[in-house]
Design a protein around this motif. Structure first.
Motif, PDB file in Angstrom:
ATOM      1  N   THR A  68      57.608 -22.107 -35.740  1.00 17.85           N
ATOM      2  CA  THR A  68      57.413 -23.375 -35.027  1.00 17.85           C
ATOM      3  C   THR A  68      56.181 -23.308 -34.137  1.00 17.85           C
ATOM      4  O   THR A  68      55.384 -24.250 -34.090  1.00 17.85           O
ATOM      5  CB  THR A  68      58.648 -23.712 -34.181  1.00 17.85           C
ATOM      6  OG1 THR A  68      59.783 -23.811 -35.036  1.00 17.85           O
ATOM      7  CG2 THR A  68      58.458 -25.017 -33.437  1.00 17.85           C
ATOM      8  N   SER A  90      53.109 -23.521 -36.306  1.00 17.43           N
ATOM      9  CA  SER A  90      52.961 -24.836 -36.948  1.00 17.43           C
ATOM     10  C   SER A  90      52.537 -25.922 -35.971  1.00 17.43           C
ATOM     11  O   SER A  90      52.055 -26.981 -36.384  1.00 17.43           O
ATOM     12  CB  SER A  90      54.277 -25.233 -37.623  1.00 17.43           C
ATOM     13  OG  SER A  90      54.638 -24.276 -38.591  1.00 17.43           O
ATOM     14  N   ASN A  91      52.712 -25.681 -34.662  1.00 20.74           N
ATOM     15  CA  ASN A  91      52.309 -26.649 -33.650  1.00 20.74           C
ATOM     16  C   ASN A  91      50.864 -26.454 -33.187  1.00 20.74           C
ATOM     17  O   ASN A  91      50.449 -27.058 -32.204  1.00 20.74           O
ATOM     18  CB  ASN A  91      53.239 -26.575 -32.437  1.00 20.74           C
ATOM     19  CG  ASN A  91      54.575 -27.247 -32.702  1.00 20.74           C
ATOM     20  OD1 ASN A  91      54.674 -28.147 -33.530  1.00 20.74           O
ATOM     21  ND2 ASN A  91      55.609 -26.802 -32.030  1.00 20.74           N
ATOM     22  N   ARG A 107      49.254 -23.071 -40.646  1.00 21.41           N
ATOM     23  CA  ARG A 107      50.515 -23.069 -41.400  1.00 21.41           C
ATOM     24  C   ARG A 107      51.135 -21.675 -41.332  1.00 21.41           C
ATOM     25  O   ARG A 107      50.434 -20.662 -41.453  1.00 21.41           O
ATOM     26  CB  ARG A 107      50.285 -23.431 -42.869  1.00 21.41           C
ATOM     27  CG  ARG A 107      51.590 -23.520 -43.674  1.00 21.41           C
ATOM     28  CD  ARG A 107      51.363 -23.975 -45.086  1.00 21.41           C
ATOM     29  NE  ARG A 107      50.663 -22.969 -45.870  1.00 21.41           N
ATOM     30  CZ  ARG A 107      50.227 -23.150 -47.121  1.00 21.41           C
ATOM     31  NH1 ARG A 107      50.378 -24.322 -47.690  1.00 21.41           N
ATOM     32  NH2 ARG A 107      49.612 -22.187 -47.767  1.00 21.41           N
ATOM     33  N   THR A 162      54.323 -19.320 -42.961  1.00 20.38           N
ATOM     34  CA  THR A 162      55.326 -19.265 -44.023  1.00 20.38           C
ATOM     35  C   THR A 162      55.943 -17.872 -44.090  1.00 20.38           C
ATOM     36  O   THR A 162      55.296 -16.875 -43.767  1.00 20.38           O
ATOM     37  CB  THR A 162      54.702 -19.589 -45.406  1.00 20.38           C
ATOM     38  OG1 THR A 162      53.546 -18.755 -45.597  1.00 20.38           O
ATOM     39  CG2 THR A 162      54.282 -21.035 -45.492  1.00 20.38           C
TER      40      THR A 162
END
Length: 333
Positions: free
Chosen positions: A107, A110-111, A116, A118
């Motif tokens: 998270t 991703s912010n 990205r 994964t």
């Protein structure tokens, strides 16, 4: 350290290329074969040649074993630290980490703008910058203050449109997230930029102004988000008109500050400073008139005013210096 000096004749290859052969002794020592690729590093008017086994490591590609940090808070901040340091591609070893911590890491990554994260399996997390910002720092800074205006307007919408509360809360979170992304993108860009003396607003990326101004806006956005959350629990009839009037004034002040950022006009900030002084002077009387029903909101307003005042002072100082330099009134000794 072994050192040899050799002279080798430069030869022509084709109509426009020049070549020079590599010393046989060196080729044998570093085990270079036909078809291998060497790395050529240009340093001013000199060139260094590195054999395949000694190619410089790419800055962005790193592996970090997270369990060595032994602190969940530090572990979850690793993607942000890598981002600010300029890394573009990293694999994080997540052995012995629980699912909750792994989700926090993903998270957090991703912010960030253009990032990205994964899961690769085998308890590893890949963090990659897919799109790095090419925007001018001044433009990103202006975007932050523009989004701050929209966030403040959401406060008024929450007061007036309780029936659309869920949608407005989502809008507020999205705006807060955009401000956060741009703030960290500015810090990332500024961290990679060399310092240059104060000058025109276009050079804010090479100064301390953009990171500090964006940080102040980020902190103001957090106050605005807290205020929106609080207002969502109020009955509209319990919200004082004084709160609405103060919010409208703050929106006007931030818009002026945003215009000064975009235009570089220090004169605009005179009105900003006058408005802020008036608000500070009027706030105690406003609290008394309200009767204490919105005391928490007034406290938040006071915190917000302090941050806005600091941002105005910093921008005023910068624009004044820039103006003096452009007019030739400040010159290097």
């Amino acid at each position: 350290m072994e050192s040899n000096i050799e002279e080798r004749r430069v030869q022509r290859l084709g109509t426009s290329s020049l070549i020079v052969t590599l010393p046989k002794k060196w080729v044998k020592k570093v085990n270079i074969n036909p078809g291998d690729k060497v790395t050529m590093i240009i340093e001013g008017d000199e060139i260094r040649i590195l054999p395949p086994t000694k190619r410089p490591q790419e800055k962005g590609k790193h592996f970090i074993e997270l369990k060595k940090l032994e602190n969940d808070i530090l572990i979850s901040e690793v993607p942000l630290c890598l981002y600010i340091l300029g890394f573009t591609d990293a694999v994080l070893g997540a052995n012995n980490l629980d699912v909750s911590t792994i989700n926090k890491i993903i998270t957090r990554a991703s912010n960030l703008l253009g990032v990205r994260a994964t899961c690769l399996g085998d308890n590893r997390i890949k963090v990659k910058v897919l799109i790095d910002t090419e925007e001018n720092i001044s433009s990103m800074l202006w975007s932050i203050y523009r989004d701050l205006v929209l966030l403040m307007r959401t406060i008024l919408k929450v007061i007036r449109n309780q029936d659309k509360l869920s949608s407005l809360l989502n809008d507020a979170k999205m705006l807060g997230n955009e401000i956060s992304k741009n703030y960290y993108a500015i810090v990332r860009t500024a961290y990679q930029s060399p310092y240059t003396p104060p000058g025109r607003m276009e050079k804010t990326g090479n100064s301390l102004l953009a990171p500090s101004l964006s940080l102040l806006a980020y902190l103001m956005s957090q106050i605005a988000l807290d205020t929106i959350e609080t207002l969502s629990m109020y009955q509209p009839s319990n919200i004082s008109n004084i709160i609405i009037e103060i919010t409208e004034t703050l929106i006007d002040v931030i818009e002026k500050l945003s215009n000064a950022l975009r235009s570089g006009d220090v004169e605009i900030l005179k009105g900003v400073m006058a408005d802020l002084e008036r608000l500070k002077a009027e706030l105690p009387d406003a609290v008394k008139k309200d009767g204490g029903t919105s005391l928490y909101l007034f406290a938040k307003t006071q915190d917000f005013l302090r941050l806005l005042g600091t941002a105005t002072d910093k921008l005023t100082c910068w624009l004044t210096i820039s103006s003096l330099i452009e007019k030739g009134l400040i010159q290097r000794a």
